[in-house]
Design an enzyme around this catalytic site. Structure first.
Site, PDB file in Angstrom:
ATOM      1  N   THR A 101      31.112 -13.863  21.707  1.00  0.00           N
ATOM      2  CA  THR A 101      30.513 -14.298  22.962  1.00  0.00           C
ATOM      3  C   THR A 101      31.442 -14.094  24.141  1.00  0.00           C
ATOM      4  O   THR A 101      31.162 -14.537  25.239  1.00  0.00           O
ATOM      5  CB  THR A 101      30.165 -15.788  22.898  1.00  0.00           C
ATOM      6  OG1 THR A 101      31.353 -16.494  22.574  1.00  0.00           O
ATOM      7  CG2 THR A 101      29.097 -16.039  21.882  1.00  0.00           C
ATOM      8  N   THR A 177      34.731 -15.515  16.198  1.00  0.00           N
ATOM      9  CA  THR A 177      35.833 -16.304  15.631  1.00  0.00           C
ATOM     10  C   THR A 177      35.692 -16.591  14.139  1.00  0.00           C
ATOM     11  O   THR A 177      36.690 -16.839  13.473  1.00  0.00           O
ATOM     12  CB  THR A 177      35.966 -17.652  16.362  1.00  0.00           C
ATOM     13  OG1 THR A 177      34.705 -18.312  16.357  1.00  0.00           O
ATOM     14  CG2 THR A 177      36.430 -17.440  17.783  1.00  0.00           C
ATOM     15  N   ASP A 178      34.464 -16.558  13.621  1.00  0.00           N
ATOM     16  CA  ASP A 178      34.268 -16.982  12.226  1.00  0.00           C
ATOM     17  C   ASP A 178      35.216 -16.295  11.247  1.00  0.00           C
ATOM     18  O   ASP A 178      35.852 -16.941  10.427  1.00  0.00           O
ATOM     19  CB  ASP A 178      32.822 -16.691  11.779  1.00  0.00           C
ATOM     20  CG  ASP A 178      31.870 -17.792  12.177  1.00  0.00           C
ATOM     21  OD1 ASP A 178      32.217 -18.560  13.109  1.00  0.00           O
ATOM     22  OD2 ASP A 178      30.793 -17.899  11.573  1.00  0.00           O
ATOM     23  N   LYS A 256      40.977 -20.395  10.621  1.00  0.00           N
ATOM     24  CA  LYS A 256      40.093 -21.222  11.438  1.00  0.00           C
ATOM     25  C   LYS A 256      39.903 -22.542  10.709  1.00  0.00           C
ATOM     26  O   LYS A 256      39.334 -22.577   9.619  1.00  0.00           O
ATOM     27  CB  LYS A 256      38.744 -20.523  11.654  1.00  0.00           C
ATOM     28  CG  LYS A 256      37.893 -21.217  12.704  1.00  0.00           C
ATOM     29  CD  LYS A 256      36.603 -20.469  12.998  1.00  0.00           C
ATOM     30  CE  LYS A 256      35.854 -21.169  14.138  1.00  0.00           C
ATOM     31  NZ  LYS A 256      34.570 -20.549  14.438  1.00  0.00           N
TER      32      LYS A 256
END
Lengths: 446, 633
Positions: A101, A177-178, A256
Site C-alpha cells: 500500500t 509487509t506480510d 513480523k
C-alpha cells in the site's frame, strides 16, 4: 463499467446506469440524489451505494426503490498542486515497486484507491525525499506479499542486481509487509558480495491515510540507501509506535511480530543494525558489510529449489503427516518445540526421510534463542536420525536458506555443511542478554 | 432587532455522547483526569496536492507541520485509539441507540449504514480522520415545533468523539486518548431558525428528547451545540462548542452585531477608496526603534531575543479600534489571525498606541519608518522573525477580506457570548469509505428498537409529577438540569424525604449558588445524597442545607457529616442563645405577651440559622416566652 452483480446489476443495467453516474432514488419518504458507487463483491446484491452531496455513502435497498438516471458520470478532475522534482545530482536510488500500500492514494470523489504512476507523486506525500536521493520509479509487479513465490524473489533480485550494476547508490524495494522478511532473507542469499544497501520498506497504515507510517519509513529508507554505511539487505520500518525513528533490521534476522503495529518488525537474536531518524543514522550493531564507493561488484546467484516445506510441530502431531508429504518435497524445515524437539514417534520418520536423501532441518518455534539438540534425549535422537539443527536461525530463514542450498547441491553432507555455515549473518555466535524484545518486565521498568 | 429583515438564518448541530462503550473498540467510555501512562509522538501527512486550493483549513494545519503527542492509558485505552490496530466492527449498542433517537425524531433510517473517514488534520484523531456514518435523514416529516415555527431535522450521524486536547502550541499539540472513540450522535437541523430565542428552544427540545431515552451520557461536555449563523450580505459562521443553552441567543445576537459592524467597516474602507492592492505591504523590522522603550511588554520581548516587526495598513486609521462586539474590536480579530497563523502572543496597533508604555515619540518613529501618512494605520508584533512574518501576513490577508465583508470562519464560543476566530471554514469535507468496517444493514436493529417503547420528555415529566409529588415546573427543572435520576434515587433510598424541598435544592439552590460564584463542581452526587438521608432522618435542618453546600463549595467541609460535627449547636447552647434573646427583649415580651414570639424567633435565628431545626427552635422559644411571662406575672 458497472461493479454490481445479480439483482442490482439487472436493475441498473436495465436503466442504462453505470458506475459513478449521478442518479436519483425515491424510496419511502425520501428522495436520495448522488453518485452511484461500485459495490464491493463481498456485499449482497440487494442494495446500491450512493455517495450523497454531503460526502456520505449510504446503502439503499432496491425494494420499493424508484431509480432514475440524472446525469452521466463525468470524470471529476481532482485539482492537484504542481509536483516537486527530484534532483539528479543526489545519490541515485531506484524504488522498485512490488505491491503493498506504500504507493497508493485515494481519489476522494469516488473513494477509490489508485496507484502512483510517477516517482514525483511520492513527493506529494513525502517531499523530504527530494533532499535525500534521486529516486527512480521501477514498477515491477503489483502483488499482495502473501501471493509471492520464489519466482518473484528472483525477479526482484535480478532487478536489484541490474540497478546496482547501473550505478545506483542503493536500492529501495516497496513491498507488502506480510512476507517481507521472507523476501529479505531470499535477497540476502541471492545477492552475493553485496556492497551497497538494499532496503525493503512497507507500511502498516496505507499511505493514503494521514497517519500513515510510510512517510517516516520512506524517509529513513532513502537515507539508509543514499547515505548509510551498511551494505546489507535490510528492512527499514518504524522502531516504536511514534513517528520518531526507524530501525534497520538485517534481512536474515527480521520477523513480523505483530499483525498491525507500526513497529511490527523486530530483529530476532541480535540487535537492530541501526536506528534511523529523519536527520541521522546511528549504527547499533557493528556486524555488517561495509558500503564500497564507486562501481558495485555484486553478483547474482539466484539458484533455488522451492520444493521445501516448513512444518510447525504440535503435541500429538501424527507421524503419517510427514510420510504424506515426503514425496512432494526435497527438503523440510520443522519448527520444533523448545530447544528444537519433536514428538518421539516422529523421529523414525525423520530418519526415513533423511535416508531418502532429503534434508530435515530443525528450527525452534520459540524463535528467540538457539536450537540445541544435545541437551535432552529427544534432541540426541534427532541428531542420530540425521536432522540438521538450524542454530539461531529463524524457521522462515531456515526455509529460504534450505531452498537456496538445495538449489546448489543435493549432497547431504554438503547441504548440512552449508546449512550450518554463516552465509549472510543468518547465524550468530553469541546472543546477548538484551536481545529479547518481548521481555515485558524490561519494557515496563520492572 | 428585526431579524427577519436582516435575513438571519441559523442551523444547529447537536452532539450527544451515548451511554455505551467506545464505537470501534471494546474500551470503556471512561474519561480520565490523571497523567497518561505513555506519550506517543506522531506527525500527520496530508499530501499537498490533495489540499491544493480545495481545503484551506486542512492546508493551514499542515503548513504548521506540527508534532502531535497522544497520551495513552494502558488500562482504559487500547491499540485501536492509538491507531496501532484496525477498528473492530461498529458498536451495535451505539447503532441501536442512534436508531432509537432517529425514530424519536420521526426520521427515515438509511437501509445500510456505511462508515466514512472524514479527513481531520488538526491532530484530534490519531488516524487523521474521524469515523462517521450517516444513519438517518429528515425532512418536513421530522420537524421540531417552536414558538417561532418549525425546525426540520436534516441528518443524524453516528460518529466517534475526538481526542481531548491538553495543550496546543504552534509547533505541537498534546491530546489525551481517553475521550477518543466515545460514540456520539450528531443531529443537524436545516437552517430554519430565524430568531435567536428560537435556536435555544429548538436546542432545548432536542436535548430533552435525547435525555428521555436514558441511553445518553449526562454531565458537563456530554452534549454540545455548534451553531451556524448567517445574515443577508454577511457570511455563514460555524460557532463551535457552546455548552450552555442559555448562551445560545446571546451568541447569535452578538454574531449578528459582529457581521453588521464588519459590513460597516467594509463600507468605510470602500468609502476611503481602499483596494486590495493597498495591502500588499512588506514587513519591516522596527526593533531598533523600540530598544529603549520604557514599555515592559516590549522590553521583556526584546530581551528574550524577539524582534519587533511592523507593517503599514494604509487608510485604516480608526478602523482597528471599531468595536465589533462588546470589548472586541476589529483589532482583536486581526490579533486572532496573528495568533492562529503565526503563533504569536498578539499584536499592537496604531489605534491603541501610544499605550502599553509605548510613548508618543516611539509611535512617531515607527510611523515614520513605515512611511505612514495621514490616516494610515500600522500593526506591530513582538516575535521571532519567522512567526512574526506569518502573523503579519495573516493580518494583511484578513484586512483584504474586510474589503469584501465577512469571511466564512469557524469560530469558538467564548463564555461571555462573544466568539473568537478558530480557523477558516473548511471546504466540503473530504470523505472516503472506511474500508476496515463492513456496512451494516439496519433493518434487524430497527426491529429491535421498534419493539421497545421509548418515553417522550412529557411522559418522563408526568411520572415525576405523579410519582414523586412534584409540581410540573419543578419536574422540568430537574429534568433539564439532569438531576432527575439523582432525585429519584434519593427519594427511593430515603423514606420521608421532603421531596419538593429536596428537588428545589437540586435545581434552584444549586443554580443560585453557581450564579453567586460558588464552586459547585466540588459538590458531588454523594454529598447531595447524604443531605437527602440526613434530611429524611431529621438530623439536618432544611435551613442548614444552604450553609452546608456553601461550605462544601468553599472547601470548608469535605462532607456533610463534618458540617454536622462542627457546626451543629447543642441543646444547651441553643437554650443559652434563647435565654439571651429573651433577656434582651424582656421589655417587648412584657408589653406584647406571646405576640413577641416572632421578634424573639428572629433574634435567635440570626445566631442559629442552619445549625438546628427551625421547628425545634420555635418550640423552645414558645416555652421560654411562656416561662418568662409566668415569671413576671
Amino acid at each position: 463499467m458497472l461493479h454490481y452483480r445479480g439483482r442490482a446489476k439487472r436493475v441498473l443495467e436495465s436503466l442504462g446506469i453505470q458506475d459513478y453516474d449521478r442518479i436519483r432514488v425515491r424510496r419511502g419518504r425520501l428522495t436520495y440524489e448522488g453518485i452511484l458507487i461500485p459495490r464491493p463483491e463481498i456485499l449482497d446484491d440487494d442494495h446500491i451505494i450512493l455517495k450523497l452531496d454531503n460526502g456520505y455513502n449510504v446503502g439503499i435497498s432496491l425494494n420499493g426503490a424508484e431509480i432514475e438516471l440524472v446525469k452521466r458520470s463525468s470524470i471529476i478532475k481532482e485539482e492537484r498542486a504542481e509536483l516537486g522534482r527530484f534532483d539528479p545530482r543526489k545519490p541515485k536510488v531506484p524504488l522498485i515497486v512490488t505491491g503493498g500500500t506504500i504507493t497508493s492514494r485515494v481519489e476522494y470523489s469516488t473513494g477509490a484507491v489508485k496507484s502512483y504512476e510517477r516517482p514525483e507523486e511520492l513527493l506529494d506525500k513525502v517531499p523530504e525525499l527530494a533532499d535525500i536521493a534521486y529516486v527512480e520509479y521501477v514498477p515491477l509487479f503489483a502483488e499482495f506479499s502473501e501471493n509471492l513465490t520464489k519466482d518473484h524473489w528472483t525477479r526482484i533480485a535480478e532487478e536489484v542486481y541490474k540497478m546496482l550494476k547501473g550505478g545506483a547508490e542503493g536500492v529501495i524495494i516497496a513491498h507488502g509487509t506480510d512476507t517481507m522478511h521472507y523476501t529479505a532473507a531470499a535477497l540476502s542469499f541471492m545477492l552475493r558480495n553485496l556492497d551497497k544497501p538494499v532496503i525493503l520498506v512497507g507500511s502498516q497504515r496505507s499511505i493514503d491515510r494521514p497517519s500513515s507510517d510510510a512517510v517516516l519509513n520512506l524517509i529513513a529508507s532513502a537515507k539508509m540507501a543514499a547515505e548509510g554505511e551498511i551494505a546489507d539487505v535490510m528492512i527499514v520500518m518504524h522502531g516504536s509506535p511514534s513517528d520518531e525513528f526507524a530501525y534497520a533490521i538485517r534481512g536474515t534476522r527480521a520477523r513480523k511480530m505483530h499483525t498491525s503495529r507500526r513497529d511490527a518488525f523486530q530483529p530476532v537474536n541480535e540487535p537492530p543494525l541501526a536506528l534511523v531518524s529523519r536527520n541521522s543514522i546511528k549504527v547499533i550493531n557493528p556486524r555488517y558489510r561495509r558500503r564500497v564507493k564507486g562501481e558495485s561488484h555484486v553478483f547474482l546467484d539466484a539458484k533455488m529449489d522451492d520444493k521445501v516445506a516448513l512444518l510447525y510441530v504440535w503435541p500429538g502431531m501424527p507421524a503419517e503427516l510427514l510420510s504424506d508429504v515426503a514425496d512432494r518435497f526435497n527438503g523440510f524445515v520443522l519448527a520444533g518445540t523448545g530447544l528444537g524437539h519433536t514428538p518421539k514417534w516422529i523421529i523414525p520418520k525423520i530418519k526415513e526421510i533423511v535416508g531418502m536423501g532429503k534434508p530435515v532441518v530443525i528450527a525452534s518455534q520459540c524463535l528467540f534463542g538457539r536450537v540445541d539438540l544435545k541437551v535432552y534425549e529427544t534432541g540426541r535422537r534427532l541428531l542420530e536420525a540425521g536432522a540438521i539443527p538450524a542454530d539461531d536461525m529463524l524457521p522462515e530463514v531456515a526455509l529460504v536458506k534450505l531452498m537456496y542450498v538445495l538449489g546448489h547441491t543435493k549432497d547431504m553432507d554438503e547441504v548440512s555443511k552449508m546449512m550450518r555455515a554463516n552465509l549472510s549473518f543468518e547465524i550468530g555466535s553469541r546472543i546477548s542478554l538484551r536481545d529479547f524484545p518481548p521481555c515485558w518486565g524490561v519494557c515496563n521498568g520492572l | 432587532m428585526d431579524y427577519r429583515g436582516l435575513g438571519l438564518k441559523v442551523g444547529l448541530e447537536i452532539h450527544q455522547r451515548l451511554k455505551t462503550h467506545k464505537l470501534f473498540c471494546g474500551c470503556p467510555s471512561h474519561l480520565r483526569e490523571d497523567e497518561p501512562h505513555q506519550w506517543v509522538k506522531r506527525k500527520l501527512g496530508v499530501s499537498y496536492s490533495e489540499l491544493g486550493a480545495i481545503d484551506p483549513a486542512a492546508r493551514f494545519e499542515s503548513i504548521r507541520a506540527r508534532d502531535f503527542f497522544y497520551g495513552v492509558y494502558h488500562d482504559t485505552t487500547c491499540e485501536v485509539e492509538i491507531d496501532e490496530a484496525p477498528p473492530v466492527p461498529l458498536n451495535r449498542e451505539a447503532l441501536e441507540i442512534s436508531l432509537q433517537i432517529a425514530e424519536m425524531f420521526n426520521m427515515e433510517v438509511v437501509d445500510e449504514v456505511h462508515v466514512m473517514r472524514k479527513i481531520v488534520v488538526d491532530g484530534s484523531n490519531t488516524t487523521g480522520f474521524q469515523r462517521t456514518a450517516l444513519v438517518a435523514l429528515g425532512g418536513d416529516f421530522s420537524a421540531i415545533s417552536t414558538k417561532w415555527g418549525d425546525v426540520r431535522i436534516a441528518t443524524l450521524c453516528l460518529e466517534e468523539e475526538s481526542a481531548y486536547i491538553v495543550e496546543s502550541k504552534p509547533s505541537y499539540a498534546k491530546y489525551r486518548l481517553d475521550r477518543l472513540g466515545i460514540p456520539l450522535v450528531e443531529i443537524a437541523t436545516y437552517p430554519d431558525i430565524w430568531h435567536p430565542d428560537q435556536a435555544k428552544e429548538a436546542a432545548l427540545k432536542i436535548g430533552r428528547m435525547l435525555r428521555a431515552t436514558d441511553r445518553v451520557l449526562r454531565g458537563i461536555g456530554t452534549i454540545r451545540q455548534d451553531i451556524n449563523v448567517s445574515i443577508e450580505e454577511g457570511a455563514r459562521q460555524e460557532i463551535k462548542g457552546v455548552q450552555e443553552l442559555d448562551l445560545i441567543p446571546k451568541i447569535i445576537e452578538r454574531e449578528v452585531q459582529r457581521q453588521l459592524n464588519l459590513l460597516k467597516i467594509r463600507d468605510a474602507m470602500r468609502g476611503r477608496g481602499l483596494g486590495e492592492g493597498d495591502f500588499n505591504q512588506s514587513v519591516r523590522d522596527v526593533t531598533h526603534l523600540l530598544v529603549e522603550s520604557k514599555s515592559k511588554l516590549v522590553r521583556k520581548a526584546l530581551s528574550s531575543g524577539k524582534k519587533a516587526l511592523a507593517v503599514r495598513l494604509p487608510g485604516m486609521k480608526g478602523l482597528l479600534g471599531v468595536e465589533l462586539q462588546p470589548n472586541r474590536r476589529f483589532g482583536t480579530e486581526l490579533s486572532d489571525y496573528a495568533k492562529v497563523f503565526g503563533g504569536v502572543k498578539g499584536i499592537l496597533h496604531g489605534d491603541e498606541l501610544p499605550g502599553y508604555g509605548i510613548s508618543e515619540e516611539k509611535v512617531s518613529a515607527v510611523r515614520e519608518e513605515l512611511d505612514c501618512q495621514g490616516d494610515d494605520n500600522f500593526v506591530i508584533v513582538l516575535a521571532d522573525p519567522d512567526s512574526g512574518k506569518l502573523a503579519l501576513q495573516a493580518v494583511l490577508d484578513r484586512v483584504k477580506q474586510a474589503l469584501k465583508g465577512v469571511p466564512n470562519e469557524t469560530r469558538r464560543a467564548l463564555p461571555d457570548g462573544n466568539t473568537s476566530f478558530l480557523r477558516p471554514m473548511p471546504g466540503s469535507a473530504r470523505m472516503y469509505p472506511e474500508t476496515d468496517i463492513l456496512p451494516v444493514i439496519t433493518r434487524p436493529y430497527l426491529e429491535v428498537v421498534r419493539s421497545v417503547r421509548v418515553k417522550t420528555p412529557e411522559q418522563v415529566i408526568g411520572e415525576l409529577v405523579e410519582g414523586y409529588g412534584l409540581t410540573e415546573e419543578l419536574a422540568w427543572e430537574l429534568f433539564d438540569s439532569e438531576k432527575d435520576r439523582l432525585f429519584i434515587r434519593a427519594y427511593l433510598e430515603n423514606k420521608g424525604l421532603p421531596s419538593r424541598f429536596f428537588a428545589s435544592v437540586l435545581t434552584g439552590l444549586m443554580k443560585s449558588l453557581k450564579r453567586e460564584g460558588f464552586d459547585v463542581d466540588r459538590i458531588s452526587d454523594k454529598h447531595l445524597l447524604d443531605i437527602a438521608t440526613l434530611l429524611a432522618k431529621g438530623e439536618l435542618a432544611k435551613e442548614a442545607v444552604e450553609e452546608v453546600l456553601k461550605g462544601i463549595a468553599q472547601g470548608k467541609y469535605k462532607d456533610v457529616l463534618q458540617y454536622l460535627r462542627e457546626a451543629r449547636i447543642s441543646d444547651q447552647e441553643l437554650e443559652r442563645v434563647v435565654d439571651e434573646a429573651i433577656n434582651r427583649l424582656e421589655a417587648k415580651i412584657k408589653e406584647k405577651g406571646e405576640r413577641a414570639f416572632s421578634a424573639v424567633m428572629g433574634e435567635v435565628m440570626k445566631v442559629v440559622r442552619g445549625k438546628v431545626d427551625g421547628a425545634k427552635v420555635s418550640k423552645l422559644v414558645r416555652r421560654k416566652i411562656k416561662e418568662k411571662l409566668e415569671e413576671v406575672s
